[in-house]
Design an enzyme around this catalytic site. Structure first.
Site, PDB file in Angstrom:
ATOM      1  N   CYS A 335       0.784  -1.227   0.000  1.00 59.67           N
ATOM      2  CA  CYS A 335       0.000   0.000   0.000  1.00 59.67           C
ATOM      3  C   CYS A 335       0.822   1.286   0.000  1.00 59.67           C
ATOM      4  O   CYS A 335       0.531   2.189  -0.807  1.00 59.67           O
ATOM      5  CB  CYS A 335      -1.053   0.003   1.105  1.00 59.67           C
ATOM      6  SG  CYS A 335      -0.688  -1.015   2.526  1.00 59.67           S
ATOM      7  N   ARG A 364       7.247 -10.993   5.033  1.00 61.27           N
ATOM      8  CA  ARG A 364       6.852 -10.767   6.416  1.00 61.27           C
ATOM      9  C   ARG A 364       7.592 -11.774   7.280  1.00 61.27           C
ATOM     10  O   ARG A 364       7.619 -12.956   6.948  1.00 61.27           O
ATOM     11  CB  ARG A 364       5.339 -10.964   6.600  1.00 61.27           C
ATOM     12  CG  ARG A 364       4.546  -9.937   5.833  1.00 61.27           C
ATOM     13  CD  ARG A 364       3.059 -10.079   6.060  1.00 61.27           C
ATOM     14  NE  ARG A 364       2.355  -9.183   5.139  1.00 61.27           N
ATOM     15  CZ  ARG A 364       1.038  -9.154   4.984  1.00 61.27           C
ATOM     16  NH1 ARG A 364       0.276  -9.973   5.694  1.00 61.27           N
ATOM     17  NH2 ARG A 364       0.472  -8.320   4.139  1.00 61.27           N
ATOM     18  N   GLN A 382       1.108 -10.982  -3.603  1.00 61.02           N
ATOM     19  CA  GLN A 382      -0.312 -10.658  -3.479  1.00 61.02           C
ATOM     20  C   GLN A 382      -0.834 -10.183  -4.820  1.00 61.02           C
ATOM     21  O   GLN A 382      -0.132  -9.480  -5.543  1.00 61.02           O
ATOM     22  CB  GLN A 382      -0.495  -9.532  -2.459  1.00 61.02           C
ATOM     23  CG  GLN A 382      -0.186  -9.944  -1.049  1.00 61.02           C
ATOM     24  CD  GLN A 382      -0.411  -8.793  -0.083  1.00 61.02           C
ATOM     25  OE1 GLN A 382       0.093  -7.699  -0.294  1.00 61.02           O
ATOM     26  NE2 GLN A 382      -1.155  -9.043   0.975  1.00 61.02           N
ATOM     27  N   ASP A 384      -2.638  -7.736  -5.414  1.00 57.46           N
ATOM     28  CA  ASP A 384      -3.091  -6.605  -4.623  1.00 57.46           C
ATOM     29  C   ASP A 384      -3.709  -5.535  -5.520  1.00 57.46           C
ATOM     30  O   ASP A 384      -3.418  -5.477  -6.709  1.00 57.46           O
ATOM     31  CB  ASP A 384      -1.866  -6.015  -3.910  1.00 57.46           C
ATOM     32  CG  ASP A 384      -2.224  -5.416  -2.561  1.00 57.46           C
ATOM     33  OD1 ASP A 384      -3.424  -5.285  -2.270  1.00 57.46           O
ATOM     34  OD2 ASP A 384      -1.298  -5.085  -1.810  1.00 57.46           O
ATOM     35  N   HIS A 386      -5.376  -1.267  -4.986  1.00 56.68           N
ATOM     36  CA  HIS A 386      -5.848  -0.181  -4.113  1.00 56.68           C
ATOM     37  C   HIS A 386      -6.769   0.692  -4.925  1.00 56.68           C
ATOM     38  O   HIS A 386      -6.426   1.107  -6.023  1.00 56.68           O
ATOM     39  CB  HIS A 386      -4.652   0.587  -3.561  1.00 56.68           C
ATOM     40  CG  HIS A 386      -3.778  -0.287  -2.712  1.00 56.68           C
ATOM     41  ND1 HIS A 386      -2.704  -0.970  -3.207  1.00 56.68           N
ATOM     42  CD2 HIS A 386      -3.886  -0.640  -1.405  1.00 56.68           C
ATOM     43  CE1 HIS A 386      -2.158  -1.700  -2.245  1.00 56.68           C
ATOM     44  NE2 HIS A 386      -2.853  -1.523  -1.150  1.00 56.68           N
ATOM     45  N   LYS A 466     -11.985  -4.851   7.872  1.00 57.32           N
ATOM     46  CA  LYS A 466     -11.834  -5.661   6.659  1.00 57.32           C
ATOM     47  C   LYS A 466     -12.895  -6.755   6.547  1.00 57.32           C
ATOM     48  O   LYS A 466     -13.529  -7.141   7.530  1.00 57.32           O
ATOM     49  CB  LYS A 466     -10.448  -6.279   6.618  1.00 57.32           C
ATOM     50  CG  LYS A 466     -10.190  -7.331   7.678  1.00 57.32           C
ATOM     51  CD  LYS A 466      -8.792  -7.934   7.500  1.00 57.32           C
ATOM     52  CE  LYS A 466      -8.468  -8.918   8.602  1.00 57.32           C
ATOM     53  NZ  LYS A 466      -7.089  -9.377   8.571  1.00 57.32           N
ATOM     54  N   HIS A 512      -8.265  -1.413   0.133  1.00 52.97           N
ATOM     55  CA  HIS A 512      -7.227  -2.406  -0.168  1.00 52.97           C
ATOM     56  C   HIS A 512      -7.957  -3.690  -0.487  1.00 52.97           C
ATOM     57  O   HIS A 512      -8.880  -4.055   0.238  1.00 52.97           O
ATOM     58  CB  HIS A 512      -6.349  -2.713   1.046  1.00 52.97           C
ATOM     59  CG  HIS A 512      -5.734  -1.531   1.709  1.00 52.97           C
ATOM     60  ND1 HIS A 512      -4.383  -1.402   1.872  1.00 52.97           N
ATOM     61  CD2 HIS A 512      -6.280  -0.419   2.290  1.00 52.97           C
ATOM     62  CE1 HIS A 512      -4.113  -0.287   2.523  1.00 52.97           C
ATOM     63  NE2 HIS A 512      -5.243   0.331   2.791  1.00 52.97           N
TER      64      HIS A 512
END
Length: 638
Positions: A335, A364, A382, A384, A386, A466, A512
């Site tokens: 992000c 991570r 991911q 991902d 946004h 979320k 997200h």
RNA sequence: GCCCUUGUAGCUCAGCUGGUAGAGCAAUUGAUUUGUAAUCAAUAGGUCCGCGGUUCGAGUCCGUGCGGGGGCACCA
């Protein structure tokens, strides 16, 4: 003179107070034998609980959820009895019912071994044979605490202390052995049956808190018939066969090694599958109006401080110090990088909603004990995205994300999706009124989607609430994959803005979302769901061409070439092995289509198809095969 | 991270109470030319996870580190 209303609408009247067992006897002899527990006006009670007033009841047998749960609960008690008979000095703590079984946590210095489990099982069967009768007593709190303390049962005393003052302290006796328990229980240990098995020993923290001491937990499974027990054990075996770690090795998809725990070494075939999923997702997102970007993996510490990650997510972050002593972090999320792209150049309200996607690889630092094959890794990709939008657009955008996710799961064979909504966690950034707003907006979107959802209190991300998308696989297991988060915090912290209609500068809302969640995890789930037998279109190696003997090598090579030309992946097996051997090898590596070529095929310019999981043969003209299978080589819904 | 358990050939595993390693499959070579889930034979292959200790001697016993597995805690 209690009037007892039965589920069928009939009412039985008794002269004086009556027990559940007596009611069952009055209804039928067989029911009285099968009866396990009774609910009185909706509350579960022992069968020997005395009913004095009018009420409606239902008598539960092993056919009901309530009945089977009582069996499991009683099995847990008998486990505790057996352990204390065999290993005096062991303290009992809690022993609840769980899905398919139960566990009991014990405090004992010596660890239980696998052999101990066998001994305990034997002792349990003995106790069941002894048919110890159950009875219930209500004790005065302080007396109960004193009693358990004296008996050396420190944990039980603790539990009693934590029971709310208005609740009574009930003690259940099975013969002489007794335990603090809310109940209800079966009339005697003999009613449990012997359809149980102790499955594993494990450590577990007292009261589930990692600051507390560790107890020893014994898990077991318990059923009302041998058939049910056998079926359960068979299901467990089946799940083991589907283990993606095992199949990944057999299918030559990936491996792990010591030098990088929790990070995947993708082999050619695994990487092919990975790339196929990405291009599938890419085409779906393209159609849905997303713009794909890519951002750096390593970013300066100051950015993470601004975003709040340094403080709130720092424990999970890898960092790196450069020779000039600057500190960088390897991104654990995409992000902040994405916001930097948004921040480049002025944005107008006309640009919103702006959907930026990124196949971003994040790292991570996960606790070592959490790692598990592809399902829990330290480096993952991911899918991902946004979405920058106005507050007014939140609901609509959440809805379109939800629709997209359902569509994608369906294409990959998952029809059962459940939502989990998580609200503000303890560790978070931003004011509570901002959280109020984002939680409300997300909940509205969920309600508008009309999907079923459950609530996870306090499980949200540190910057916003979320939704998690949980899918149910072919053998009924749930997996958490996608996520959608509403964030009214990060855009402001990272200085994102747009020019609104009235010319004023405003901070956008950021959503997200990740649909697969992690490509790595999703692949693990796909493998387990299909037991390695992936659908043709997504299979990393779709066909193998096998000549019946060397004489047909040239024809096999030609077929192989033609197949590749139409975009189907293929391998030609010219090794000096017989046909049976090759079919076995390629079937075990889960190639969906095997093409056998011999004299017959050469003569007719055809192939003989053998599909994975079927020993039927089908001869087909080569041209027709190419036409038919290149049509199948697409996402099913397109 | 915590508790338990485990680490031997590319893979799956055997190796009792301490006397420097074995099988099957895979690999290589040769024979065989195969019609729907393992053709036969020969050959090669190992710092027994790393480090330290006990011992005349350690794959085996002890300590420690790392990795794997089952849970707990944490989580996409």
């Amino acid at each position: 003179m209690p009037n007892i209303k039965l589920p069928d609408g009939n009412t039985l009247t008794f002269e004086k107070k009556v027990t559940g067992l007596k009611i069952a006897e009055k209804i039928s002899k067989s029911l009285s034998k099968q009866a396990l527990v009774i609910s009185v006006d909706g509350n579960l009670k022992d069968l020997n609980f005395e009913i004095e007033n009018d009420c409606s009841v239902k008598i539960h047998t092993s056919k009901d959820k309530e009945g089977i749960e009582i069996i499991r609960h009683d099995t847990a008690h008998v486990l505790a009895m057996a352990v204390q008979e065999l290993f005096p000095g062991t303290q009992v703590t809690i022993g609840p019912v769980i899905d398919n079984g139960f566990y009991y946590d014990f405090a004992r210095d010596e660890p239980f071994t696998h052999d101990d489990l066998q001994k305990i099982e034997k002792k349990m069967k003995e106790i069941i044979e002894r048919d110890e009768p159950t009875h219930r007593e209500i004790w005065e709190r302080d007396k109960a605490i004193e009693h358990f303390k004296k008996a050396g049962e420190i944990y039980k005393a603790e539990i009693i202390k934590s029971i709310p003052k208005e609740e009574e302290v009930s003690i259940y006796f099975h013969g002489k052995w007794h335990d603090l328990c809310r109940g209800p229980h079966l009339l005697s240990t003999g009613r449990i049956g012997k359809y149980f098995k102790l499955t594993k020993v494990a450590g577990a923290y007292w009261r589930g808190d990692s600051n507390n001491e560790m107890l020893q937990r014994i898990y077991g499974t318990s059923w009302s018939s041998q058939k049910d027990l056998d079926e359960y054990l068979k299901r467990m075996e089946e799940a083991e066969k589907r283990d993606h770690r095992k199949l990944g090795k057999e299918m030559d998809l990936f491996h792990f090694r010591e030098e990088s725990p929790g990070s995947v070494f993708w082999h050619e075939k695994g990487w092919n599958l990975f790339q196929k999923l990405i291009s599938f997702m890419r085409s779906k997102q393209d159609a849905a109006g997303y713009k794909e970007i890519n951002t750096p993996e390593v970013l300066d510490r100051t950015l993470w401080e601004k975003s709040g990650h340094w403080e709130k997510f720092g424990e999970n972050m890898y960092t790196s110090t450069t020779p000039d002593e600057k500190i960088f972090a390897i991104k654990p999320m995409n992000c902040p990088g994405c916001v930097q792209v948004f921040n480049q150049g002025l944005k107008s309200y006309r640009d919103l909603p702006l959907k930026m996607s990124e196949f971003g690889k994040v790292h991570r630092y996960e606790p070592s004990g959490a790692l598990h094959g592809l399902l829990r890794v330290r480096a993952f990709t991911q899918d991902d995205a946004h979405i920058f939008c106005t507050e007014g657009q939140i609901t609509q955008e959440c809805l379109s994300v939800t629709n997209l996710i359902l569509e994608i799961y369906k294409d990959l064979g998952f029809e059962n999706v459940i939502l989990k909504y998580s609200d503000r966690p303890n560790t978070r950034v931003g004011d509570d009124n901002v959280w109020d707003k984002s939680e409300k907006a997300l909940l509205e979107a969920i309600k508008a989607s009309k999907l079923e959802y459950s609530i996870n209190k306090g499980e949200g991300a540190f910057y916003g609430p979320k939704i998690e998308f949980v899918l149910r696989d072919a053998i009924g297991r749930d997996w958490q994959c996608g996520t959608l988060q509403v964030d009214l915090n990060l855009p402001g912290r990272l200085g994102a803005s747009f020019i609104d209609k009235d010319g004023s500068k405003k901070v956008p809302v950021m959503l997200h979302r990740a649909l697969f969640g992690s490509l790595e995890r999703f692949i693990g789930i796909l493998i387990e769901n299909y037991a390695g037998k992936l659908p043709f279109w997504i299979s990393p190696l779709q066909t193998a061409v096998i000549p019946v003997s060397n004489d047909f090598d040239e024809y096999a090579k030609k077929v192989h070439k033609e197949i590749k030309k139409v975009g189907i992946s293929s391998e030609v097996d010219l090794k000096n092995h017989n046909l049976n051997y090759k079919i076995r090898e390629h079937s075990l590596s889960k190639i969906p289509i095997l093409l056998i070529c011999g004299k017959k095929e050469v003569d007719t310019n055809s192939v003989t198809i053998r599909r994975l999981d079927s020993n039927k043969q089908e001869n087909m003209d080569l041209k027709l095969f190419l036409k038919k299978y290149s049509a199948l080589n697409k996402v099913p819904s397109n």
